[in-house]
Write an enzyme that holds these catalytic residues in place. Structure first.
Site, PDB file in Angstrom:
ATOM      1  N   MET A  71      14.548  26.595  24.630  1.00  0.00           N
ATOM      2  CA  MET A  71      14.220  27.663  25.584  1.00  0.00           C
ATOM      3  C   MET A  71      14.082  29.011  24.876  1.00  0.00           C
ATOM      4  O   MET A  71      13.099  29.730  25.062  1.00  0.00           O
ATOM      5  CB  MET A  71      15.292  27.739  26.679  1.00  0.00           C
TER       6      MET A  71
ATOM      7  N   SER B 148       9.575  28.395  30.634  1.00  0.00           N
ATOM      8  CA  SER B 148       9.336  27.815  29.309  1.00  0.00           C
ATOM      9  C   SER B 148      10.194  26.575  29.089  1.00  0.00           C
ATOM     10  O   SER B 148       9.741  25.617  28.451  1.00  0.00           O
ATOM     11  CB  SER B 148       9.604  28.845  28.213  1.00  0.00           C
TER      12      SER B 148
ATOM     13  N   TYR C  23      10.821  29.333  22.828  1.00  0.00           N
ATOM     14  CA  TYR C  23       9.608  29.572  23.608  1.00  0.00           C
ATOM     15  C   TYR C  23       9.650  30.888  24.379  1.00  0.00           C
ATOM     16  O   TYR C  23       8.597  31.438  24.714  1.00  0.00           O
ATOM     17  CB  TYR C  23       9.326  28.397  24.548  1.00  0.00           C
ATOM     18  N   GLU C  24      10.831  31.411  24.629  1.00  0.00           N
ATOM     19  CA  GLU C  24      10.941  32.700  25.318  1.00  0.00           C
ATOM     20  C   GLU C  24      10.715  33.874  24.365  1.00  0.00           C
ATOM     21  O   GLU C  24       9.971  34.791  24.674  1.00  0.00           O
ATOM     22  CB  GLU C  24      12.314  32.841  25.989  1.00  0.00           C
ATOM     23  N   SER C  25      11.382  33.844  23.200  1.00  0.00           N
ATOM     24  CA  SER C  25      11.381  35.038  22.342  1.00  0.00           C
ATOM     25  C   SER C  25      11.129  34.765  20.869  1.00  0.00           C
ATOM     26  O   SER C  25      11.060  35.712  20.085  1.00  0.00           O
ATOM     27  CB  SER C  25      12.740  35.735  22.454  1.00  0.00           C
TER      28      SER C  25
END
EC number: 3.2.1.17
Length: 156
Positions: A52, A130, A55-57
């Site tokens: 997670m 995500s 894909y987020e940051s």
């Protein structure tokens, strides 16, 4: 002249945030998340959290994304200003009772505490699009390969 002063203060603030920001290495972040008690938290393994956050940051604590609705998302877990933190701009519920800019430094315990609150809701990690798209239902063991730690790899 007052506008110039505001620009200088804003730039100085951004520089401080940037200096204290960090892009974590995958295994380094895995160890940090494990120490913070996220392995098995609400049924999610470290692989879920790494996937997670990637894909987020991209594991970047200083990452900020601006949404079409006017809200912004902050930090390694991309916590939204409309719900979880106060950026001083967006109307917010501020459910984690924190300033959004506090999510932009290398010290991620506050990010983790807020993420735990989110995951404790009925949506779990599904609160992050995500995670639903890229992580849910996938083999996440690759996220921990090569990391020297005693984290259980959950095969779900």
């Amino acid at each position: 002249m007052q506008a110039w002063g505001t620009v200088v203060v804003t730039l100085a603030t951004l520089m401080v945030v940037t200096v204290d920001a960090k892009i974590y290495e995958r295994c380094e972040l895995a160890a940090r998340l494990e120490r913070a008690g996220l392995n098995g938290y609400k049924g999610y393994g470290i692989g879920d959290w790494l996937c997670m956050a990637h894909y987020e940051s991209g594991f970047d604590t200083a990452f900020v994304d601006h949404n079409p609705d006017g809200s912004s998302e902050y930090g390694i877990f991309q916590l939204n200003s409309a719900w979880w933190c106060d950026n001083g701009i967006t109307p917010t519920k501020n459910l984690c009772h924190m300033d959004c800019h506090d999510l932009l430094n290398r010290h991620i315990l506050d990010d983790i505490m807020c993420a735990k609150q989110i995951v404790s809701s009925q949506n779990g990690l599904s609160a992050w699009t995500s995670w639903r798209r890229h992580c849910s239902g996938h083999d996440l063991s690759e996220w921990l390969k090569g990391c020297d730690m005693n984290v259980k790899i959950d095969p779900n």
